[in-house]
Design an enzyme around this catalytic site. Structure first.
Site, PDB file in Angstrom:
ATOM      1  N   HIS A 188       5.555 -27.383  11.967  1.00 39.59           N
ATOM      2  CA  HIS A 188       6.964 -27.730  12.177  1.00 39.59           C
ATOM      3  C   HIS A 188       7.153 -29.089  12.846  1.00 39.59           C
ATOM      4  O   HIS A 188       7.873 -29.953  12.349  1.00 39.59           O
ATOM      5  CB  HIS A 188       7.655 -26.673  13.041  1.00 39.59           C
ATOM      6  CG  HIS A 188       7.629 -25.300  12.468  1.00 39.59           C
ATOM      7  ND1 HIS A 188       7.622 -25.051  11.116  1.00 39.59           N
ATOM      8  CD2 HIS A 188       7.622 -24.082  13.066  1.00 39.59           C
ATOM      9  CE1 HIS A 188       7.611 -23.745  10.917  1.00 39.59           C
ATOM     10  NE2 HIS A 188       7.598 -23.144  12.082  1.00 39.59           N
ATOM     11  N   ARG A 231       0.807  -1.222   0.000  1.00 36.15           N
ATOM     12  CA  ARG A 231       0.000   0.000   0.000  1.00 36.15           C
ATOM     13  C   ARG A 231       0.840   1.272   0.000  1.00 36.15           C
ATOM     14  O   ARG A 231       0.325   2.354  -0.292  1.00 36.15           O
ATOM     15  CB  ARG A 231      -0.920   0.015   1.223  1.00 36.15           C
ATOM     16  CG  ARG A 231      -2.069  -0.972   1.123  1.00 36.15           C
ATOM     17  CD  ARG A 231      -2.938  -0.930   2.357  1.00 36.15           C
ATOM     18  NE  ARG A 231      -2.219  -1.358   3.556  1.00 36.15           N
ATOM     19  CZ  ARG A 231      -2.759  -1.453   4.762  1.00 36.15           C
ATOM     20  NH1 ARG A 231      -4.017  -1.116   4.933  1.00 36.15           N
ATOM     21  NH2 ARG A 231      -2.050  -1.865   5.783  1.00 36.15           N
ATOM     22  N   ASP A 272       0.608 -22.724  15.932  1.00 37.52           N
ATOM     23  CA  ASP A 272       1.713 -22.002  15.316  1.00 37.52           C
ATOM     24  C   ASP A 272       2.902 -22.901  15.014  1.00 37.52           C
ATOM     25  O   ASP A 272       3.623 -22.681  14.042  1.00 37.52           O
ATOM     26  CB  ASP A 272       2.151 -20.855  16.240  1.00 37.52           C
ATOM     27  CG  ASP A 272       3.102 -19.884  15.565  1.00 37.52           C
ATOM     28  OD1 ASP A 272       2.907 -19.590  14.381  1.00 37.52           O
ATOM     29  OD2 ASP A 272       4.050 -19.421  16.225  1.00 37.52           O
ATOM     30  N   LYS A 297      15.882 -26.080   6.584  1.00 39.93           N
ATOM     31  CA  LYS A 297      17.099 -26.102   7.395  1.00 39.93           C
ATOM     32  C   LYS A 297      17.945 -27.334   7.056  1.00 39.93           C
ATOM     33  O   LYS A 297      17.424 -28.435   6.920  1.00 39.93           O
ATOM     34  CB  LYS A 297      16.750 -26.091   8.889  1.00 39.93           C
ATOM     35  CG  LYS A 297      16.144 -24.771   9.346  1.00 39.93           C
ATOM     36  CD  LYS A 297      15.824 -24.798  10.825  1.00 39.93           C
ATOM     37  CE  LYS A 297      15.204 -23.476  11.275  1.00 39.93           C
ATOM     38  NZ  LYS A 297      16.151 -22.364  11.254  1.00 39.93           N
TER      39      LYS A 297
END
Length: 510
Positions: free
Chosen positions: A264, A65, A259, A206
């Site tokens: 993960h 924006r 999360d 990783k």
């Protein structure tokens, strides 16, 4: 040496030591003014260019924006690179990269802005020779995914014309639960084919995570004992020593299980537990990970096999830390978990009866991510109990961060005239064994997107199976009380210790 057909077999075989270099292409970043873009994505693009892994005409387009000119965007990238890049700043690399930088100002529902984006891409095709090959990186809040995807379709930006490719890169969280993940998958797959969609789980980029496969399948000494006959249990830990920082708006209502565990940790578990794939191409890897996630079984008593917690005030690194409920922007009545621990089993022949303990949390003792495969004790010991009283269980510990490497823990005799056995460790550290440093996860993943290599990206089915595992736990937590409190700087709530103690086990202290 040549074959009967005059070909050189050494030259014909793909040399794995040679770097993989992306072909003509460009990257469009939506949400380019955010932290992820500034700290990870833009520096990763520069580092790839600096290492000679991007084509000379590579193009980078920012969409946001801000009322920026192209020069303002280039300055923003320059500042981010100077602050966060891992490789030295070289003016000649920068000057080549900046030729392909453009900025498009607008909001996600702005049709004119997406038309300007289309014109910008057409102009870069001619000026930079990108060949119409563009990846669209959605570094945006999850709620904005559908509108951006639909705009890409509406303005024909997702169309693959004249042999070119278009790809969508989507950051986690991929949904909030199974229902929202399925809806999002439907939205995405109406526009992009499955092989055009790359879901980012940066942990899979990783080096040490990829080394799980090398450790298991390139070494004869480990795989024969990697099963229920020898393994007692597996612990997978991702601990952070920081709080939520300025992420209250994102974090509250999501929590640590959604999360971290849903993506993960379940991905790390799948890599640890899966069978050897037929090959290391994306389809074969995804098939084996999917089998593991589909075989995960929860305990009938989720009250005894799961724990959620919230950090309270305490001391972290010598400084006083406030509790989660006292953080700016957090509802004092919030039930969001900042710590989560669960026990699951993989219900197949290899792992039947072996518990996998997964835990993650903020404001814990230190920052560390590791996978610990803990072995059963020897079935018979000829030593006196006094000789082995300080002996623990053998373990193979894969350290994902921060000190990447592998530790093997075993018993050895203490020097002296008496027979006394204690734990010792053999340690492999990436930094000491290899001269080249590991690429940053986002470097590897962005390069893989440009190459069309989807090995390290979770598929639709993996995402949905992970939500099938977590949803019943979240539903149970919603109905049963509040998160347990634990002091900042500790290793989590006592309830988590009690969960393992009921099984006659204890958490590792990394």
């Amino acid at each position: 040496m040549t074959s009967a057909h005059g070909a050189n077999p050494l030259r014909d075989a793909a040399d794995r030591r040679l770097p993989r270099i992306a072909g003509p292409s460009g990257l469009v970043i939506f949400g380019v003014t955010g932290d992820l873009s500034r700290k990870k994505l833009m520096p990763a693009v520069y580092d790839l260019a600096n290492r000679g892994l991007l084509p000379p005409g590579f193009s980078l387009v920012g969409f946001a924006r801000r009322e920026w000119a192209h020069e303002d965007f280039a300055q923003e990238v320059h500042d981010a690179v100077k602050e966060h890049a891992r490789t030295p700043f070289r003016e000649e690399v920068w000057q080549q990269l900046v030729q392909g930088m453009r900025f498009v100002q607008g909001t996600f529902d702005d049709d004119d802005a997406f038309e300007r984006l289309r014109s910008t891409i057409d102009e870069l095709d001619k000026a930079q020779g990108t060949g119409g090959n563009f990846a669209f990186y959605l570094s945006v809040p999850p709620g904005a995914f559908p509108v951006v995807i639909q705009q890409l379709k509406k303005h024909r930006l997702a169309d693959q014309e004249n042999g070119s490719w278009r790809r969508a890169v989507i950051e986690k969280p991929f949904g909030h639960d199974l229902k929202s993940a399925e809806e999002l998958n439907t939205t995405v797959e109406e526009v992009f084919a499955p092989d055009q969609v790359f879901r980012i789980d940066h942990y899979l980029g990783k080096e040490t995570v990829q080394n799980i496969l090398a450790l298991r399948f390139a070494n004869q000494m480990f795989e024969p004992i990697w099963n229920r006959s020898f393994v007692d249990h597996v612990q997978i830990t991702m601990a952070e020593d920081i709080g939520i920082g300025g992420r209250a708006g994102y974090y509250d209502g999501i929590g640590s299980a959604r999360d971290v565990i849903q993506n993960h940790l379940l991905q790390l578990m799948a890599l640890t537990a899966m069978e050897e794939p037929a090959s290391f191409d994306a389809d074969a890897l995804a098939a084996e990970k999917t089998k593991v996630l589909g075989a995960v079984k929860l305990s009938k008593d989720l009250g005894e096999s799961t724990v959620r917690g919230q950090y309270a005030a305490g001391w972290q690194g010598g400084e006083k830390a406030v509790g989660y409920l006292q953080e700016d922007g957090i509802d004092p009545k919030s039930k969001t978990d900042t710590y989560a621990a669960i026990k699951v089993e993989v219900d197949n022949r290899r792992w039947a009866g072996v518990p996998f303990y997964l835990r993650t949390g903020k404001r814990l003792g230190r920052r560390v991510t590791e996978i610990a495969v803990v072995f059963q004790r020897a079935p018979h010991s000829p030593f006196d109990s006094t000789a082995t009283e300080e002996l623990g269980q053998n373990a193979i510990v894969i350290r994902v961060q921060p000190d990447e490497g592998i530790t093997v823990r075993f018993g050895s005799k203490v020097p002296g005239t008496s027979m006394e056995i204690r734990d010792v460790s053999m340690d492999f550290a990436y930094g000491e064994s290899f001269t080249e440093s590991s690429p940053e996860a986002y470097e590897r993943l962005i390069l893989d997107v440009l190459l069309g290599d989807s090995n390290l990206f979770p598929r639709t089915e993996e995402v949905e199976l992970s939500w099938r595992i977590l949803d019943p736990i979240e539903e149970y937590w919603d109905k049963h009380g509040k998160p347990a409190q634990y002091p900042s700087g500790s290793w989590g709530p006592v309830e988590a210790d009690q969960m393992l103690a009921r099984d006659g086990r204890s958490w590792r202290r990394p």
